[in-house]
Design an enzyme around this catalytic site. Structure first.
Site, PDB file in Angstrom:
ATOM      1  N   ARG A 145       0.816  -1.223   0.000  1.00  0.00           N
ATOM      2  CA  ARG A 145       0.000   0.000   0.000  1.00  0.00           C
ATOM      3  C   ARG A 145       0.844   1.265   0.000  1.00  0.00           C
ATOM      4  O   ARG A 145       0.304   2.377  -0.051  1.00  0.00           O
ATOM      5  CB  ARG A 145      -0.918   0.009   1.233  1.00  0.00           C
ATOM      6  N   TYR A 175       0.591   4.423  -2.426  1.00  0.00           N
ATOM      7  CA  TYR A 175      -0.470   5.406  -2.160  1.00  0.00           C
ATOM      8  C   TYR A 175      -0.192   6.176  -0.876  1.00  0.00           C
ATOM      9  O   TYR A 175      -0.177   7.416  -0.872  1.00  0.00           O
ATOM     10  CB  TYR A 175      -1.813   4.686  -2.066  1.00  0.00           C
ATOM     11  N   GLY A 196       3.033   8.184  -1.210  1.00  0.00           N
ATOM     12  CA  GLY A 196       2.830   9.188  -2.250  1.00  0.00           C
ATOM     13  C   GLY A 196       2.050  10.378  -1.726  1.00  0.00           C
ATOM     14  O   GLY A 196       2.394  11.542  -1.983  1.00  0.00           O
ATOM     15  N   SER A 199     -18.817  -0.261  -1.646  1.00  0.00           N
ATOM     16  CA  SER A 199     -19.223  -0.694  -2.984  1.00  0.00           C
ATOM     17  C   SER A 199     -19.196  -2.215  -3.103  1.00  0.00           C
ATOM     18  O   SER A 199     -20.092  -2.818  -3.718  1.00  0.00           O
ATOM     19  CB  SER A 199     -18.336  -0.050  -4.054  1.00  0.00           C
ATOM     20  N   ASN A 200     -18.199  -2.864  -2.508  1.00  0.00           N
ATOM     21  CA  ASN A 200     -18.134  -4.331  -2.510  1.00  0.00           C
ATOM     22  C   ASN A 200     -19.402  -4.945  -1.922  1.00  0.00           C
ATOM     23  O   ASN A 200     -20.034  -5.818  -2.527  1.00  0.00           O
ATOM     24  CB  ASN A 200     -16.938  -4.819  -1.686  1.00  0.00           C
ATOM     25  N   PHE A 201     -19.739  -4.489  -0.730  1.00  0.00           N
ATOM     26  CA  PHE A 201     -20.890  -5.072  -0.030  1.00  0.00           C
ATOM     27  C   PHE A 201     -22.184  -4.839  -0.803  1.00  0.00           C
ATOM     28  O   PHE A 201     -23.031  -5.738  -0.915  1.00  0.00           O
ATOM     29  CB  PHE A 201     -21.017  -4.487   1.380  1.00  0.00           C
ATOM     30  N   THR A 252     -12.644  -1.376  12.392  1.00  0.00           N
ATOM     31  CA  THR A 252     -13.631  -0.294  12.346  1.00  0.00           C
ATOM     32  C   THR A 252     -13.272   0.746  11.291  1.00  0.00           C
ATOM     33  O   THR A 252     -12.098   0.952  10.972  1.00  0.00           O
ATOM     34  CB  THR A 252     -13.759   0.409  13.709  1.00  0.00           C
ATOM     35  N   PRO A 285      -5.541  -1.380   8.018  1.00  0.00           N
ATOM     36  CA  PRO A 285      -5.644  -0.761   9.345  1.00  0.00           C
ATOM     37  C   PRO A 285      -6.738  -1.408  10.193  1.00  0.00           C
ATOM     38  O   PRO A 285      -7.806  -1.755   9.687  1.00  0.00           O
ATOM     39  CB  PRO A 285      -5.992   0.698   9.031  1.00  0.00           C
ATOM     40  N   ARG A 286      -6.477  -1.554  11.484  1.00  0.00           N
ATOM     41  CA  ARG A 286      -7.458  -2.152  12.381  1.00  0.00           C
ATOM     42  C   ARG A 286      -8.582  -1.182  12.705  1.00  0.00           C
ATOM     43  O   ARG A 286      -9.715  -1.589  12.954  1.00  0.00           O
ATOM     44  CB  ARG A 286      -6.780  -2.580  13.683  1.00  0.00           C
TER      45      ARG A 286
END
Length: 320
Positions: free
Chosen positions: A147, A150, A153, A194-196, A215, A279-280
């Site tokens: 990652r 991104y 960057g 969008s996935n869900f 979360t 990230p958690r």
């Protein structure tokens, strides 16, 4: 430079993308001339098709890694793929877009005396060990992970923006954007909302990574664009980067349950291994935006999901 009580010439890079198209629409509603620049890597003509005949809207196909010479009063620099699926597809190009794109747009702002806005990201905080994340937190980012193109960057772009301000007096605004959702999201961008929604509407299994207890805080796009505009209109002392996002926190399981309920889907929930460097927890401290801009999100998650689901339902029915 023309100020904000009249019509301004405004450049929006990444203007055919999810956020950019909503911003272009808002600026046109305010009476401005809008130059939308996009290379259509993740943006689509569909997002701005309804604007193409507008007399104050102009579309230019251009990649921000190449210098651009135009005359404008304001610049919103939104160009960069923002979902892991897209930015990891070509990581070298992703970091070029963030870094070379920032240099080119800052150079343009310096030449024409324009105020310039940078769409940064909550990813500058990485996998945080401070929660919620205030702007004073420096982050916990892996500089060599999948990652990083991104995350790093965008961190470098922030450095460039503040250095152009300190060294050349360029009038800059840097917004750290937290998870945002709404109509015109790319259906295949790999983001959780969008996935869900797409999986639920198609009756496919809904994919949770890990236990789904990580979360996120979800901000509806209209609220975010309001924050953009207020930040650009702010004429007080430079406040540095500002967090823009919704401070209400949900687990990924809770999001999945809301999507299933609203769509009346029979989709089962399935679990997959957690991706690298995911990230958690992620939640903005928006105290600075509240104090400086008088801004906070208004749209609740349920209302925003209803509007977003209606968009995706129409999109899928049309075969997109």
């Amino acid at each position: 430079m023309r100020r904000y009580n009249g019509c301004s010439q405004i450049l929006v890079t990444g203007g055919a993308g999810f956020l950019g198209s909503h911003l272009c629409e808002r600026l046109l509603q305010e009476g401005h001339q809008v130059l939308c620049v996009d290379n259509f890597f993740t943006g689509t003509r569909r997002n701005i098709e309804h604007l193409l005949d507008h007399p104050r809207f102009e579309l230019m196909r251009h990649d921000v890694t190449v210098p651009l010479i135009v005359e404008v009063d304001e610049i919103y620099n939104l160009a960069c793929p923002a979902s892991p699926v897209h930015y990891q597809h070509n990581p070298v190009q992703t970091i070029k877009t963030s870094v070379h794109g920032a240099i080119n747009m800052l150079g343009l702002a310096k030449r024409v005396g324009a105020r310039i806005f940078q769409a940064s990201t909550s990813e500058v905080y990485g996998d945080p060990d401070v929660h919620p994340q205030p702007e004073t937190y420096w982050g916990r980012v892996n500089p060599v992970g999948v990652r990083s193109c991104y995350d790093e960057g965008k961190r470098c772009a922030e450095t460039l923006f503040l250095d152009y301000h300190r060294q050349y007096g360029v009038d800059v605004r840097v917004a750290r954007i937290f998870n945002t959702y709404g109509p015109r999201m790319h259906p295949n961008d790999g983001r959780v909302v969008s996935n869900f929604i797409v999986q639920a509407l198609r009756g496919e299994p809904i994919t949770l990574y890990g236990e789904g207890l990580q979360t996120r805080s979800f901000c509806f796009v209209d609220d975010l664009v309001e924050g953009f505009v207020r930040f650009m209109r702010h004429d007080g002392p430079l406040p540095g980067p500002i967090n823009l996002g919704n401070p209400r926190e949900f687990t990924i399981v809770q999001l999945a349950e809301q999507v299933i309920n609203i769509t009346n889907s029979k989709s089962p929930i399935v679990h997959r291994p957690l991706p690298s460097d995911d990230p958690r927890q992620r939640r903005p401290d928006i105290g600075l935006a509240q104090e400086t801009l008088g801004w906070e999100p208004q749209v609740q998650l349920h209302e925003g999901l209803v509007r977003t689901i209606a968009y995706f339902d129409e999109l899928l029915r049309a075969g997109h």
